[in-house]
Write an enzyme that holds these catalytic residues in place. Sequence first.
Site, PDB file in Angstrom:
ATOM      1  N   MET A 148       0.674  -1.348   0.005  1.00 55.64           N
ATOM      2  CA  MET A 148       0.073  -0.038   0.166  1.00 55.64           C
ATOM      3  C   MET A 148       0.946   1.124  -0.003  1.00 55.64           C
ATOM      4  SD  MET A 148      -3.277  -1.010   2.160  1.00 55.64           S
ATOM      5  CE  MET A 148      -2.951  -0.573   3.631  1.00 55.64           C
ATOM      6  N   GLY A 149       2.131   1.272  -0.318  1.00 62.29           N
ATOM      7  CA  GLY A 149       3.066   2.085  -0.416  1.00 62.29           C
ATOM      8  C   GLY A 149       3.497   2.832   0.812  1.00 62.29           C
ATOM      9  N   TYR A 150       4.150   4.105   0.851  1.00 51.98           N
ATOM     10  CA  TYR A 150       4.648   4.860   1.570  1.00 51.98           C
ATOM     11  C   TYR A 150       5.835   3.931   2.088  1.00 51.98           C
ATOM     12  CZ  TYR A 150       5.608   8.801   4.852  1.00 51.98           C
ATOM     13  OH  TYR A 150       6.056   9.805   5.383  1.00 51.98           O
ATOM     14  N   GLY A 196      11.272  -2.248   5.128  1.00 53.18           N
ATOM     15  CA  GLY A 196      10.447  -3.284   5.165  1.00 53.18           C
ATOM     16  C   GLY A 196      10.002  -3.731   3.644  1.00 53.18           C
ATOM     17  N   HIS A 197       9.436  -2.851   3.053  1.00 57.50           N
ATOM     18  CA  HIS A 197       8.960  -2.973   1.673  1.00 57.50           C
ATOM     19  C   HIS A 197      10.051  -3.183   0.728  1.00 57.50           C
ATOM     20  CE1 HIS A 197       5.614  -0.236   3.269  1.00 57.50           C
ATOM     21  NE2 HIS A 197       4.893  -1.188   2.675  1.00 57.50           N
ATOM     22  N   GLN A 237       6.124 -11.106   6.873  1.00 59.35           N
ATOM     23  CA  GLN A 237       5.378 -12.001   8.155  1.00 59.35           C
ATOM     24  C   GLN A 237       4.714 -10.863   9.278  1.00 59.35           C
ATOM     25  OE1 GLN A 237       8.549 -13.921  10.463  1.00 59.35           O
ATOM     26  NE2 GLN A 237       7.362 -13.325  12.233  1.00 59.35           N
TER      27      GLN A 237
END
Length: 284
Positions: free
Chosen positions: A30-32, A36-37, A148
Amino acid sequence: MKIVNTVKEMQKIVDTHKKNGDRIVCVPTMGYFHEGHLSLMRIARDYGDIVITTLFVNPTQFGPNEDYQRYPRNFQRDVELASSVNIDYLFSPSVEEMYPDNYHTKITVSKFTDKLEGVKRPGHFDGVATIVAKLFNATKPEVAIFGQKDYQQVLVVKQLVKDLLYDINIVVAPIVREPDGLAMSSRNVYLSQEERNIAPEIFRALNLGIEAVQKGEKRRKIINSIVIEHLRKFPQFFVDYVSAVNAEDFSEPNEFHSGDKIVILVAVFLGKTRLIDNMITTVP
Ligand code: PAF
Protein backbone atom coordinates in the site's frame (compact mmCIF):
# COMPACT_ATOMS: atom_id res chain seq x y z
CA MET A 1 11.34 0.99 -13.73
CA LYS A 2 8.12 1.61 -15.60
CA ILE A 3 5.00 2.94 -13.91
CA VAL A 4 1.77 1.28 -15.01
CA ASN A 5 -1.66 2.62 -14.06
CA THR A 6 -4.18 0.40 -15.83
CA VAL A 7 -5.04 -3.27 -15.49
CA LYS A 8 -5.20 -3.72 -19.28
CA GLU A 9 -1.69 -2.38 -19.79
CA MET A 10 -0.34 -4.42 -16.87
CA GLN A 11 -1.89 -7.62 -18.23
CA LYS A 12 -0.55 -6.93 -21.73
CA ILE A 13 2.95 -6.39 -20.35
CA VAL A 14 2.95 -9.59 -18.28
CA ASP A 15 1.53 -11.61 -21.19
CA THR A 16 4.46 -10.46 -23.35
CA HIS A 17 6.96 -11.38 -20.64
CA LYS A 18 5.35 -14.79 -20.15
CA LYS A 19 5.64 -15.49 -23.89
CA ASN A 20 9.38 -14.91 -23.45
CA GLY A 21 9.42 -17.44 -20.63
CA ASP A 22 9.92 -14.89 -17.85
CA ARG A 23 8.80 -15.68 -14.31
CA ILE A 24 6.80 -12.87 -12.71
CA VAL A 25 7.14 -11.97 -9.04
CA CYS A 26 4.59 -9.68 -7.42
CA VAL A 27 5.08 -7.62 -4.25
CA PRO A 28 1.69 -6.24 -3.14
CA THR A 29 1.95 -3.06 -1.04
CA MET A 30 0.00 0.00 0.00
CA GLY A 31 3.02 2.26 -0.52
CA TYR A 32 4.74 4.78 1.73
CA PHE A 33 7.76 2.57 1.41
CA HIS A 34 10.18 1.82 4.21
CA GLU A 35 13.05 -0.63 4.50
CA GLY A 36 10.55 -3.45 5.15
CA HIS A 37 8.96 -2.96 1.72
CA LEU A 38 12.34 -2.58 0.05
CA SER A 39 13.50 -5.85 1.58
CA LEU A 40 10.44 -7.59 0.04
CA MET A 41 11.38 -6.12 -3.35
CA ARG A 42 15.01 -7.28 -3.00
CA ILE A 43 13.90 -10.78 -1.98
CA ALA A 44 11.53 -10.82 -4.98
CA ARG A 45 14.54 -10.61 -7.32
CA ASP A 46 15.68 -14.06 -6.17
CA TYR A 47 12.40 -15.67 -7.22
CA GLY A 48 11.97 -14.63 -10.82
CA ASP A 49 12.89 -12.51 -13.82
CA ILE A 50 10.41 -9.66 -13.59
CA VAL A 51 9.49 -7.91 -10.34
CA ILE A 52 6.24 -5.99 -10.14
CA THR A 53 5.47 -3.97 -7.01
CA THR A 54 1.84 -2.99 -6.66
CA LEU A 55 1.07 0.27 -4.89
CA PHE A 56 -2.57 0.68 -4.01
CA VAL A 57 -4.14 1.96 -0.80
CA ASN A 58 -7.10 -0.36 -0.80
CA PRO A 59 -10.21 1.37 0.57
CA THR A 60 -12.18 -1.85 1.09
CA GLN A 61 -9.86 -3.20 3.77
CA PHE A 62 -10.33 -0.16 6.03
CA GLY A 63 -13.26 0.07 8.43
CA PRO A 64 -15.42 3.23 8.48
CA ASN A 65 -13.59 4.56 11.57
CA GLU A 66 -10.12 3.58 10.40
CA ASP A 67 -7.34 5.59 8.79
CA TYR A 68 -8.01 5.22 5.03
CA GLN A 69 -8.16 9.00 4.45
CA ARG A 70 -5.07 9.82 6.46
CA TYR A 71 -3.05 6.70 5.51
CA PRO A 72 0.40 8.09 4.57
CA ARG A 73 0.96 8.58 0.85
CA ASN A 74 3.91 10.01 -1.06
CA PHE A 75 3.95 8.79 -4.64
CA GLN A 76 7.11 10.62 -5.75
CA ARG A 77 9.12 9.31 -2.81
CA ASP A 78 7.80 5.78 -3.45
CA VAL A 79 8.83 5.99 -7.10
CA GLU A 80 12.37 6.98 -6.09
CA LEU A 81 12.67 4.26 -3.46
CA ALA A 82 11.26 1.54 -5.72
CA SER A 83 13.64 2.57 -8.53
CA SER A 84 16.55 2.38 -6.10
CA VAL A 85 16.01 -1.37 -5.66
CA ASN A 86 15.65 -1.98 -9.38
CA ILE A 87 12.18 -3.40 -9.70
CA ASP A 88 10.80 -3.63 -13.23
CA TYR A 89 7.28 -2.26 -12.84
CA LEU A 90 5.37 -0.22 -10.31
CA PHE A 91 1.68 -0.98 -10.77
CA SER A 92 -0.18 1.94 -9.28
CA PRO A 93 -3.86 1.92 -10.29
CA SER A 94 -6.50 4.41 -9.17
CA VAL A 95 -9.45 3.40 -6.97
CA GLU A 96 -11.73 3.74 -10.04
CA GLU A 97 -9.46 1.38 -11.99
CA MET A 98 -9.59 -1.35 -9.33
CA TYR A 99 -13.23 -0.80 -8.35
CA PRO A 100 -15.04 0.52 -11.44
CA ASP A 101 -18.77 1.25 -10.86
CA ASN A 102 -18.13 0.34 -7.30
CA TYR A 103 -17.91 -3.45 -7.08
CA HIS A 104 -20.31 -6.35 -6.85
CA THR A 105 -18.06 -9.29 -6.06
CA LYS A 106 -16.11 -9.79 -2.93
CA ILE A 107 -14.09 -12.68 -1.63
CA THR A 108 -14.61 -14.02 1.87
CA VAL A 109 -12.04 -16.43 3.23
CA SER A 110 -13.74 -18.17 6.13
CA LYS A 111 -10.68 -19.85 7.65
CA PHE A 112 -8.31 -17.88 9.91
CA THR A 113 -10.58 -14.83 9.81
CA ASP A 114 -12.75 -15.43 12.88
CA LYS A 115 -10.07 -14.36 15.37
CA LEU A 116 -7.87 -11.40 16.30
CA GLU A 117 -7.64 -9.01 13.30
CA GLY A 118 -10.74 -10.61 11.80
CA VAL A 119 -12.76 -9.78 14.92
CA LYS A 120 -11.19 -6.43 15.70
CA ARG A 121 -11.44 -5.23 12.08
CA PRO A 122 -14.73 -6.59 10.68
CA GLY A 123 -14.62 -6.85 6.90
CA HIS A 124 -10.87 -6.23 6.77
CA PHE A 125 -9.94 -9.63 5.39
CA ASP A 126 -12.74 -9.54 2.79
CA GLY A 127 -11.13 -6.35 1.51
CA VAL A 128 -7.67 -7.88 1.60
CA ALA A 129 -8.72 -11.14 -0.11
CA THR A 130 -10.65 -9.28 -2.79
CA ILE A 131 -7.87 -6.85 -3.68
CA VAL A 132 -5.15 -9.50 -3.52
CA ALA A 133 -7.13 -11.66 -5.96
CA LYS A 134 -7.58 -8.65 -8.27
CA LEU A 135 -3.88 -7.75 -8.04
CA PHE A 136 -2.98 -11.35 -8.85
CA ASN A 137 -5.28 -11.24 -11.88
CA ALA A 138 -3.71 -7.98 -13.02
CA THR A 139 -0.10 -9.10 -12.58
CA LYS A 140 -0.39 -12.89 -13.12
CA PRO A 141 2.61 -13.77 -10.96
CA GLU A 142 4.23 -17.16 -10.39
CA VAL A 143 5.44 -15.94 -6.99
CA ALA A 144 4.14 -13.29 -4.57
CA ILE A 145 6.02 -11.93 -1.57
CA PHE A 146 4.27 -10.97 1.68
CA GLY A 147 5.73 -9.78 4.99
CA GLN A 148 5.51 -11.86 8.16
CA LYS A 149 4.48 -8.71 10.02
CA ASP A 150 0.90 -9.22 8.80
CA TYR A 151 0.99 -12.83 9.96
CA GLN A 152 -2.75 -13.49 9.87
CA GLN A 153 -2.98 -11.90 6.42
CA VAL A 154 -0.38 -14.38 5.16
CA LEU A 155 -2.50 -17.33 6.33
CA VAL A 156 -5.59 -15.80 4.71
CA VAL A 157 -3.76 -15.21 1.42
CA LYS A 158 -2.36 -18.76 1.41
CA GLN A 159 -5.89 -20.10 1.95
CA LEU A 160 -7.22 -17.88 -0.86
CA VAL A 161 -4.53 -19.16 -3.22
CA LYS A 162 -5.29 -22.76 -2.31
CA ASP A 163 -9.07 -22.44 -2.54
CA LEU A 164 -9.20 -20.44 -5.77
CA LEU A 165 -6.53 -22.59 -7.43
CA TYR A 166 -4.10 -19.78 -8.05
CA ASP A 167 -0.85 -21.31 -9.26
CA ILE A 168 1.18 -18.89 -7.16
CA ASN A 169 3.93 -19.60 -4.66
CA ILE A 170 3.50 -17.39 -1.58
CA VAL A 171 6.84 -16.44 -0.05
CA VAL A 172 6.89 -14.97 3.46
CA ALA A 173 9.66 -12.50 4.23
CA PRO A 174 10.93 -11.75 7.76
CA ILE A 175 9.91 -8.67 9.72
CA VAL A 176 12.32 -5.78 9.32
CA ARG A 177 12.88 -3.84 12.54
CA GLU A 178 14.31 -0.49 13.53
CA PRO A 179 17.58 -0.74 15.53
CA ASP A 180 15.54 -0.51 18.76
CA GLY A 181 13.29 -3.41 17.74
CA LEU A 182 10.17 -1.57 16.56
CA ALA A 183 8.73 -3.39 13.55
CA MET A 184 8.81 -1.16 10.49
CA SER A 185 5.38 0.04 9.43
CA SER A 186 4.07 2.88 7.31
CA ARG A 187 1.90 3.78 10.30
CA ASN A 188 4.97 4.49 12.52
CA VAL A 189 4.97 7.95 10.97
CA TYR A 190 1.83 8.76 13.00
CA LEU A 191 3.69 8.36 16.31
CA SER A 192 4.61 11.39 18.43
CA GLN A 193 8.16 11.44 19.81
CA GLU A 194 6.92 10.20 23.18
CA GLU A 195 4.94 7.37 21.56
CA ARG A 196 7.89 6.47 19.34
CA ASN A 197 10.10 6.12 22.44
CA ILE A 198 7.66 3.68 24.03
CA ALA A 199 6.80 1.69 20.87
CA PRO A 200 9.83 -0.69 21.08
CA GLU A 201 8.32 -2.05 24.32
CA ILE A 202 6.10 -4.15 22.02
CA PHE A 203 9.25 -5.91 20.80
CA ARG A 204 10.47 -6.31 24.40
CA ALA A 205 7.11 -7.72 25.50
CA LEU A 206 7.16 -10.25 22.65
CA ASN A 207 10.71 -11.26 23.55
CA LEU A 208 9.63 -11.90 27.15
CA GLY A 209 6.88 -14.20 25.87
CA ILE A 210 9.29 -16.05 23.58
CA GLU A 211 11.87 -16.38 26.40
CA ALA A 212 9.24 -17.89 28.68
CA VAL A 213 8.37 -20.46 26.00
CA GLN A 214 12.05 -21.26 25.54
CA LYS A 215 12.41 -21.75 29.30
CA GLY A 216 9.63 -24.32 29.26
CA GLU A 217 6.36 -22.39 29.65
CA LYS A 218 3.68 -24.14 27.61
CA ARG A 219 0.49 -22.70 29.14
CA ARG A 220 -1.06 -20.32 26.63
CA LYS A 221 -2.70 -18.06 29.20
CA ILE A 222 0.57 -17.63 31.10
CA ILE A 223 2.49 -16.81 27.91
CA ASN A 224 -0.16 -14.23 27.00
CA SER A 225 -0.13 -12.71 30.47
CA ILE A 226 3.68 -12.32 30.48
CA VAL A 227 3.42 -10.22 27.31
CA ILE A 228 0.39 -8.26 28.56
CA GLU A 229 2.01 -7.58 31.93
CA HIS A 230 4.99 -5.92 30.26
CA LEU A 231 2.78 -3.79 28.00
CA ARG A 232 0.63 -2.73 30.97
CA LYS A 233 3.69 -1.12 32.58
CA PHE A 234 3.22 1.61 29.98
CA PRO A 235 -0.16 3.30 30.44
CA GLN A 236 0.19 4.83 26.97
CA PHE A 237 -0.61 1.41 25.45
CA PHE A 238 -4.16 0.23 25.02
CA VAL A 239 -3.85 -3.52 24.45
CA ASP A 240 -6.22 -4.60 21.67
CA TYR A 241 -5.12 -8.23 21.90
CA VAL A 242 -2.21 -10.47 22.79
CA SER A 243 -2.49 -14.07 21.71
CA ALA A 244 -0.10 -16.98 21.42
CA VAL A 245 -1.52 -19.34 18.80
CA ASN A 246 -0.42 -22.35 16.84
CA ALA A 247 1.44 -20.78 13.91
CA GLU A 248 0.14 -23.28 11.38
CA ASP A 249 -3.54 -23.76 12.15
CA PHE A 250 -4.13 -20.69 14.36
CA SER A 251 -5.61 -22.85 17.12
CA GLU A 252 -5.56 -21.65 20.73
CA PRO A 253 -5.00 -24.72 22.92
CA ASN A 254 -4.76 -24.42 26.71
CA GLU A 255 -1.30 -25.88 26.46
CA PHE A 256 1.23 -26.15 23.66
CA HIS A 257 3.37 -29.22 23.12
CA SER A 258 7.05 -29.80 22.37
CA GLY A 259 7.69 -29.27 18.68
CA ASP A 260 4.69 -26.95 18.17
CA LYS A 261 5.46 -23.89 16.08
CA ILE A 262 3.76 -20.98 17.78
CA VAL A 263 3.35 -17.30 17.02
CA ILE A 264 2.68 -14.62 19.61
CA LEU A 265 0.61 -11.85 18.05
CA VAL A 266 0.13 -8.38 19.50
CA ALA A 267 -2.06 -5.42 18.55
CA VAL A 268 -1.94 -2.23 20.60
CA PHE A 269 -3.10 1.32 20.31
CA LEU A 270 -0.50 3.94 21.08
CA GLY A 271 -2.55 7.12 21.12
CA LYS A 272 -4.62 6.90 17.94
CA THR A 273 -2.12 4.63 16.17
CA ARG A 274 -2.79 0.92 16.01
CA LEU A 275 0.38 -1.19 15.78
CA ILE A 276 0.70 -4.93 15.23
CA ASP A 277 3.70 -7.20 15.65
CA ASN A 278 4.47 -10.87 16.17
CA MET A 279 7.20 -13.38 16.89
CA ILE A 280 7.47 -17.04 16.03
CA THR A 281 9.15 -19.80 18.00
CA THR A 282 9.14 -23.56 18.33
CA VAL A 283 8.26 -25.07 21.70
CA PRO A 284 11.35 -26.94 22.99
O1 PAF B 1 -0.17 -5.79 3.43
C1 PAF B 1 -0.60 -4.87 2.73
O2 PAF B 1 0.07 -3.86 2.48
C2 PAF B 1 -2.01 -4.96 2.16
O3 PAF B 1 -2.86 -5.57 3.06
C3 PAF B 1 -2.05 -5.63 0.78
C4 PAF B 1 -1.61 -7.09 0.87
C5 PAF B 1 -1.16 -4.89 -0.20
C6 PAF B 1 -3.48 -5.61 0.24
O4 PAF B 1 -3.95 -4.31 0.10
